[in-house]
Design an enzyme around this catalytic site. Structure first.
Site, PDB file in Angstrom:
ATOM      1  N   HIS A  32       8.209  -8.340  60.759  1.00  0.00           N
ATOM      2  CA  HIS A  32       8.186  -9.384  59.739  1.00  0.00           C
ATOM      3  C   HIS A  32       9.590  -9.553  59.147  1.00  0.00           C
ATOM      4  CE1 HIS A  32       3.668  -8.532  59.000  1.00  0.00           C
ATOM      5  NE2 HIS A  32       3.756  -9.773  59.440  1.00  0.00           N
ATOM      6  N   CYS A  87       3.965  -5.034  51.702  1.00  0.00           N
ATOM      7  CA  CYS A  87       2.710  -5.435  52.380  1.00  0.00           C
ATOM      8  C   CYS A  87       1.473  -5.102  51.567  1.00  0.00           C
ATOM      9  CB  CYS A  87       2.527  -4.704  53.704  1.00  0.00           C
ATOM     10  SG  CYS A  87       3.976  -4.174  54.519  1.00  0.00           S
TER      11      CYS A  87
HETATM   12  C1  CIR Z   1       0.064  -5.240  61.153  1.00  0.00           C
HETATM   13  O1  CIR Z   1       0.634  -4.989  62.228  1.00  0.00           O
HETATM   14  O2  CIR Z   1      -0.311  -6.377  60.868  1.00  0.00           O
HETATM   15  C2  CIR Z   1      -0.160  -4.118  60.177  1.00  0.00           C
HETATM   16  N1  CIR Z   1      -0.432  -2.925  60.873  1.00  0.00           N
HETATM   17  C3  CIR Z   1       1.048  -3.941  59.278  1.00  0.00           C
HETATM   18  C4  CIR Z   1       1.290  -5.133  58.400  1.00  0.00           C
HETATM   19  C5  CIR Z   1       2.483  -4.981  57.537  1.00  0.00           C
HETATM   20  N2  CIR Z   1       2.591  -6.102  56.658  1.00  0.00           N
HETATM   21  C6  CIR Z   1       3.724  -6.543  56.121  1.00  0.00           C
HETATM   22  O3  CIR Z   1       4.786  -6.073  56.473  1.00  0.00           O
HETATM   23  N3  CIR Z   1       3.656  -7.560  55.279  1.00  0.00           N
END
Ligand code: CIR
Length: 255
Positions: free
Chosen positions: A163, A250
């Site tokens: 991201h 996140c």
């Molecule tokens: C994913 O791969 O979607 C989750 N395991 C981690 C999401 C992390 N989110 C973020 O950086 N906003």
């Protein structure tokens, strides 16, 4: 300034969350403790925190940041690019409706995809990463919504990271934590950059809240660099979330 945050407790299925990390499976009990400490840190920054119960149907559902973008003028409900995460949005909509009126809620429509981890707010301007999770169509829809509400946005292509905010965090006062592929990117040359070395790249994802900055525990160089700029730093351990590619931003929506 932010006044509120929304978080969702991790579910036991988090041990099956999407990952590229190769750090083993999260310890669920420890993840719960770390989540509680994270909520405490948000409260220490003056936020009133809405804590949602865990949702076992979606292993990655504690990462609420990806389901919405909450701006001062409107809320955007996203359409996550990861197929296993699309269904997370439905249960967030009624929560967001408690805080935003109907005409202040916009939606990313398929084939557009967007995850909030790809959005970095700098005042009224938003940087949007084009990644495996957020496509140009989704980013375009968001920019259209921003313009409708008197704000602006621009797209930033990503090459290696998950991201946008994996490699960038704006901590206000023109200060930008920056690492990896963004270090030489002219889009960000106007900021006062705090470069983070590859060894410490995970700590690039910091979280400014009302003058304080949350930093992942275990990164003394990053902590000191931020303290040297005059911020109070709160260290928060996210080791169990890191195992499924999650970090500080996140885990919440701030608004
Ligand atoms: C994913 O791969 O979607 C989750 N395991 C981690 C999401 C992390 N989110 C973020 O950086 N906003």
């Amino acid at each position: 300034m932010f006044t509120r945050a929304i978080v969702k407790k991790p579910c036991q299925a988090m041990i099956h969350g999407i990952t590229t990390a190769n750090l083993g499976k999260p310890d669920y009990q420890l993840a719960l403790q770390q989540h509680a400490a994270y909520v405490q840190a948000l409260e220490q920054c003056g936020l009133k925190v809405t804590v949602l119960e865990a949702d076992e149907s979606y292993p990655d559902s504690c990462f609420v940041e990806d389901t919405a973008v909450l701006t001062p003028k409107f809320a955007l409900i996203t359409n996550p690019g990861a197929p296993s995460r699309k269904g997370e949005v439905a249960s967030m909509i009624p929560i967001i409706k408690q805080f935003y009126s109907k005409d202040a809620i916009e939606y990313i429509q398929a084939p557009g995809t967007l995850e909030g981890g790809d959005v970095m707010m700098v005042g009224d301007h938003f940087y949007i990463g084009i990644s495996d999770r957020t496509n140009q169509e989704g980013a375009g829809q968001f920019i259209h919504a921003l313009e409708k509400h008197g704000m602006s946005g621009e797209m930033v292509p990503l090459h290696t990271i998950l991201h946008l905010k994996t490699g960038l965090s704006y901590i206000e006062n023109n200060n930008l934590l920056i690492s990896g592929e963004f270090l030489e990117n002219p889009i960000f040359s106007k900021f006062h950059q705090i470069p983070i070395t590859a060894d410490d790249a995970y700590s690039t994802n910091g979280l400014w809240i009302n003058g304080k900055v949350l930093v992942a525990a275990g990164y003394p160089k990053t902590k000191k660099a931020i303290e040297d700029l005059g911020y109070e730093v709160l260290e928060v351990d996210t080791s169990e979330y890191r195992k499924i590619d999650g970090s500080l931003t996140c885990l919440s929506l701030r608004f």
